[in-house]
Design a protein around this motif. Sequence first.
Motif, PDB file in Angstrom:
ATOM      1  N   ARG A   1     -20.382 -50.664  45.781  1.00  0.00           N
ATOM      2  CA  ARG A   1     -18.934 -50.533  45.998  1.00  0.00           C
ATOM      3  C   ARG A   1     -18.600 -50.590  47.491  1.00  0.00           C
ATOM      4  NH1 ARG A   1     -19.610 -46.696  41.947  1.00  0.00           N
ATOM      5  NH2 ARG A   1     -19.537 -44.991  43.458  1.00  0.00           N
ATOM      6  N   ASP A   2     -19.398 -49.902  48.309  1.00  0.00           N
ATOM      7  CA  ASP A   2     -19.166 -49.914  49.753  1.00  0.00           C
ATOM      8  C   ASP A   2     -19.350 -51.320  50.320  1.00  0.00           C
ATOM      9  OD1 ASP A   2     -18.796 -48.424  52.350  1.00  0.00           O
ATOM     10  OD2 ASP A   2     -20.768 -49.324  52.697  1.00  0.00           O
ATOM     11  N   PHE A   3     -20.408 -52.001  49.869  1.00  0.00           N
ATOM     12  CA  PHE A   3     -20.650 -53.358  50.342  1.00  0.00           C
ATOM     13  C   PHE A   3     -19.488 -54.284  49.972  1.00  0.00           C
ATOM     14  CE2 PHE A   3     -21.954 -57.684  49.528  1.00  0.00           C
ATOM     15  CZ  PHE A   3     -22.497 -58.043  50.746  1.00  0.00           C
ATOM     16  N   ILE A   4     -19.038 -54.228  48.725  1.00  0.00           N
ATOM     17  CA  ILE A   4     -17.951 -55.089  48.259  1.00  0.00           C
ATOM     18  C   ILE A   4     -16.688 -54.841  49.068  1.00  0.00           C
ATOM     19  CG2 ILE A   4     -16.377 -55.507  46.314  1.00  0.00           C
ATOM     20  CD1 ILE A   4     -18.848 -55.155  44.469  1.00  0.00           C
ATOM     21  N   ALA A   5     -16.349 -53.578  49.281  1.00  0.00           N
ATOM     22  CA  ALA A   5     -15.147 -53.253  50.051  1.00  0.00           C
ATOM     23  C   ALA A   5     -15.243 -53.784  51.476  1.00  0.00           C
ATOM     24  CB  ALA A   5     -14.929 -51.739  50.052  1.00  0.00           C
ATOM     25  N   THR A   6     -16.416 -53.603  52.095  1.00  0.00           N
ATOM     26  CA  THR A   6     -16.605 -54.075  53.467  1.00  0.00           C
ATOM     27  C   THR A   6     -16.552 -55.595  53.543  1.00  0.00           C
ATOM     28  OG1 THR A   6     -17.955 -52.136  53.966  1.00  0.00           O
ATOM     29  CG2 THR A   6     -18.138 -54.007  55.476  1.00  0.00           C
ATOM     30  N   ALA A   7     -17.270 -56.274  52.648  1.00  0.00           N
ATOM     31  CA  ALA A   7     -17.292 -57.741  52.645  1.00  0.00           C
ATOM     32  C   ALA A   7     -15.892 -58.301  52.409  1.00  0.00           C
ATOM     33  CB  ALA A   7     -18.263 -58.258  51.589  1.00  0.00           C
ATOM     34  N   ASP A   8     -15.181 -57.732  51.464  1.00  0.00           N
ATOM     35  CA  ASP A   8     -13.830 -58.212  51.180  1.00  0.00           C
ATOM     36  C   ASP A   8     -12.892 -57.957  52.349  1.00  0.00           C
ATOM     37  OD1 ASP A   8     -14.790 -59.041  48.746  1.00  0.00           O
ATOM     38  OD2 ASP A   8     -13.765 -57.484  47.570  1.00  0.00           O
ATOM     39  N   ASP A   9     -13.023 -56.802  52.996  1.00  0.00           N
ATOM     40  CA  ASP A   9     -12.180 -56.484  54.155  1.00  0.00           C
ATOM     41  C   ASP A   9     -12.426 -57.467  55.294  1.00  0.00           C
ATOM     42  OD1 ASP A   9     -10.281 -54.825  55.566  1.00  0.00           O
ATOM     43  OD2 ASP A   9     -11.987 -54.029  56.715  1.00  0.00           O
ATOM     44  N   LEU A  10     -13.685 -57.888  55.458  1.00  0.00           N
ATOM     45  CA  LEU A  10     -14.035 -58.835  56.530  1.00  0.00           C
ATOM     46  C   LEU A  10     -13.901 -60.292  56.097  1.00  0.00           C
ATOM     47  CD1 LEU A  10     -17.157 -56.992  57.947  1.00  0.00           C
ATOM     48  CD2 LEU A  10     -14.860 -57.090  58.932  1.00  0.00           C
TER      49      LEU A  10
ATOM     50  N   ALA B   1     -32.855 -45.423  51.686  1.00  0.00           N
ATOM     51  CA  ALA B   1     -31.399 -45.366  51.848  1.00  0.00           C
ATOM     52  C   ALA B   1     -30.881 -46.794  51.800  1.00  0.00           C
ATOM     53  CB  ALA B   1     -31.030 -44.711  53.168  1.00  0.00           C
ATOM     54  N   ILE B   2     -29.676 -46.952  51.273  1.00  0.00           N
ATOM     55  CA  ILE B   2     -29.039 -48.269  51.242  1.00  0.00           C
ATOM     56  C   ILE B   2     -27.755 -48.169  52.050  1.00  0.00           C
ATOM     57  CG2 ILE B   2     -28.049 -50.104  49.837  1.00  0.00           C
ATOM     58  CD1 ILE B   2     -29.727 -49.076  47.506  1.00  0.00           C
ATOM     59  N   GLU B   3     -27.577 -49.112  52.964  1.00  0.00           N
ATOM     60  CA  GLU B   3     -26.426 -49.104  53.853  1.00  0.00           C
ATOM     61  C   GLU B   3     -25.815 -50.492  53.878  1.00  0.00           C
ATOM     62  OE1 GLU B   3     -27.299 -47.533  57.733  1.00  0.00           O
ATOM     63  OE2 GLU B   3     -25.741 -48.758  58.648  1.00  0.00           O
ATOM     64  N   THR B   4     -24.531 -50.552  54.049  1.00  0.00           N
ATOM     65  CA  THR B   4     -23.874 -51.824  54.288  1.00  0.00           C
ATOM     66  C   THR B   4     -24.017 -52.101  55.779  1.00  0.00           C
ATOM     67  OG1 THR B   4     -22.305 -51.520  52.504  1.00  0.00           O
ATOM     68  CG2 THR B   4     -21.687 -53.076  54.219  1.00  0.00           C
ATOM     69  N   GLY B   5     -24.704 -53.175  56.103  1.00  0.00           N
ATOM     70  CA  GLY B   5     -24.897 -53.537  57.496  1.00  0.00           C
ATOM     71  C   GLY B   5     -23.900 -54.608  57.909  1.00  0.00           C
ATOM     72  N   VAL B   6     -23.327 -54.456  59.091  1.00  0.00           N
ATOM     73  CA  VAL B   6     -22.379 -55.424  59.629  1.00  0.00           C
ATOM     74  C   VAL B   6     -22.820 -55.783  61.033  1.00  0.00           C
ATOM     75  CG1 VAL B   6     -19.969 -55.855  60.249  1.00  0.00           C
ATOM     76  CG2 VAL B   6     -20.493 -54.423  58.276  1.00  0.00           C
ATOM     77  N   ASP B   7     -22.987 -57.069  61.282  1.00  0.00           N
ATOM     78  CA  ASP B   7     -23.343 -57.526  62.623  1.00  0.00           C
ATOM     79  C   ASP B   7     -22.088 -57.440  63.492  1.00  0.00           C
ATOM     80  OD1 ASP B   7     -23.836 -59.077  64.964  1.00  0.00           O
ATOM     81  OD2 ASP B   7     -25.368 -60.205  63.898  1.00  0.00           O
TER      82      ASP B   7
ATOM     83  N   GLU C   1     -21.409 -58.740  66.261  1.00  0.00           N
ATOM     84  CA  GLU C   1     -21.083 -59.976  66.964  1.00  0.00           C
ATOM     85  C   GLU C   1     -20.710 -61.119  66.031  1.00  0.00           C
ATOM     86  OE1 GLU C   1     -24.199 -60.862  69.702  1.00  0.00           O
ATOM     87  OE2 GLU C   1     -23.864 -59.043  70.870  1.00  0.00           O
ATOM     88  N   ILE C   2     -21.074 -60.999  64.758  1.00  0.00           N
ATOM     89  CA  ILE C   2     -20.734 -62.036  63.775  1.00  0.00           C
ATOM     90  C   ILE C   2     -19.945 -61.330  62.685  1.00  0.00           C
ATOM     91  CG2 ILE C   2     -21.591 -63.819  62.216  1.00  0.00           C
ATOM     92  CD1 ILE C   2     -24.182 -63.815  63.898  1.00  0.00           C
ATOM     93  N   ARG C   3     -18.660 -61.393  62.770  1.00  0.00           N
ATOM     94  CA  ARG C   3     -17.763 -60.546  61.981  1.00  0.00           C
ATOM     95  C   ARG C   3     -18.002 -60.632  60.480  1.00  0.00           C
ATOM     96  NH1 ARG C   3     -13.749 -57.339  62.829  1.00  0.00           N
ATOM     97  NH2 ARG C   3     -12.010 -57.188  61.391  1.00  0.00           N
ATOM     98  N   ASP C   4     -18.323 -61.801  59.926  1.00  0.00           N
ATOM     99  CA  ASP C   4     -18.488 -61.895  58.472  1.00  0.00           C
ATOM    100  C   ASP C   4     -19.952 -61.839  58.039  1.00  0.00           C
ATOM    101  OD1 ASP C   4     -19.226 -64.386  59.378  1.00  0.00           O
ATOM    102  OD2 ASP C   4     -18.120 -65.489  57.852  1.00  0.00           O
ATOM    103  N   ASP C   5     -20.845 -61.364  58.916  1.00  0.00           N
ATOM    104  CA  ASP C   5     -22.258 -61.199  58.569  1.00  0.00           C
ATOM    105  C   ASP C   5     -22.458 -59.783  58.037  1.00  0.00           C
ATOM    106  OD1 ASP C   5     -24.976 -61.299  58.247  1.00  0.00           O
ATOM    107  OD2 ASP C   5     -25.447 -61.422  60.372  1.00  0.00           O
ATOM    108  N   VAL C   6     -22.401 -59.669  56.705  1.00  0.00           N
ATOM    109  CA  VAL C   6     -22.510 -58.376  56.026  1.00  0.00           C
ATOM    110  C   VAL C   6     -23.738 -58.426  55.121  1.00  0.00           C
ATOM    111  CG1 VAL C   6     -21.317 -56.730  54.540  1.00  0.00           C
ATOM    112  CG2 VAL C   6     -20.003 -58.219  56.042  1.00  0.00           C
ATOM    113  N   CYS C   7     -24.491 -57.340  55.078  1.00  0.00           N
ATOM    114  CA  CYS C   7     -25.693 -57.313  54.236  1.00  0.00           C
ATOM    115  C   CYS C   7     -25.862 -55.959  53.573  1.00  0.00           C
ATOM    116  CB  CYS C   7     -26.933 -57.634  55.070  1.00  0.00           C
ATOM    117  SG  CYS C   7     -27.409 -56.311  56.206  1.00  0.00           S
ATOM    118  N   LEU C   8     -26.703 -55.942  52.564  1.00  0.00           N
ATOM    119  CA  LEU C   8     -27.172 -54.682  51.989  1.00  0.00           C
ATOM    120  C   LEU C   8     -28.505 -54.391  52.658  1.00  0.00           C
ATOM    121  CD1 LEU C   8     -26.477 -54.778  48.148  1.00  0.00           C
ATOM    122  CD2 LEU C   8     -25.690 -53.081  49.790  1.00  0.00           C
ATOM    123  N   LEU C   9     -28.552 -53.331  53.402  1.00  0.00           N
ATOM    124  CA  LEU C   9     -29.731 -52.978  54.184  1.00  0.00           C
ATOM    125  C   LEU C   9     -30.486 -51.854  53.477  1.00  0.00           C
ATOM    126  CD1 LEU C   9     -31.308 -53.350  56.848  1.00  0.00           C
ATOM    127  CD2 LEU C   9     -29.792 -51.629  57.849  1.00  0.00           C
TER     128      LEU C   9
END
Length: 131
Positions: A35-44, A74-80, A82-90
């Motif tokens: 859910r956190d990843f989806i919200a972050t990816a969609d926001d970006l 642990a699972i985290e939503t990672g955001v680069d 410097e690259i605004r739309d580079d989102v990952c599940l870390l």
Amino acid sequence: MSTLPHNLPDAAKPQTAAAVLRETASGLEVDAAIRDFIATADDLRASRPPSEELAKMANQVAAITRELFPGKLAIETGVDPEIRDDVCLLFQIEASGSVEEILVRHDQWHRRVLPLAPKWPGLLRLAIDAR
């Protein structure tokens, strides 16, 4: 010099820290991480797999990760930044053993995870804290 865009309407919004989801007594909070990843990816406005496909992948990767690295996970939503739309599940883990043993398991993780998301390179990432 800042690498953040200065002319976007939401560029002035402060970046919120990504939620880190850890193991609980009832198990890993994979659904919350998704859910956190989806919200972050969609926001970006980042491209991402459909929710059902993402959930299936994340649960498979969590199982693989627990098998290869039985320590803390642990699972985290990672955001680069410097690259605004580079989102990952870390997937963040603690690993014990020799460097060689950890590297073998690291390689096994990538070989098993890559086929799960061939259309989404960089979506699933591993961070190892060697102990």
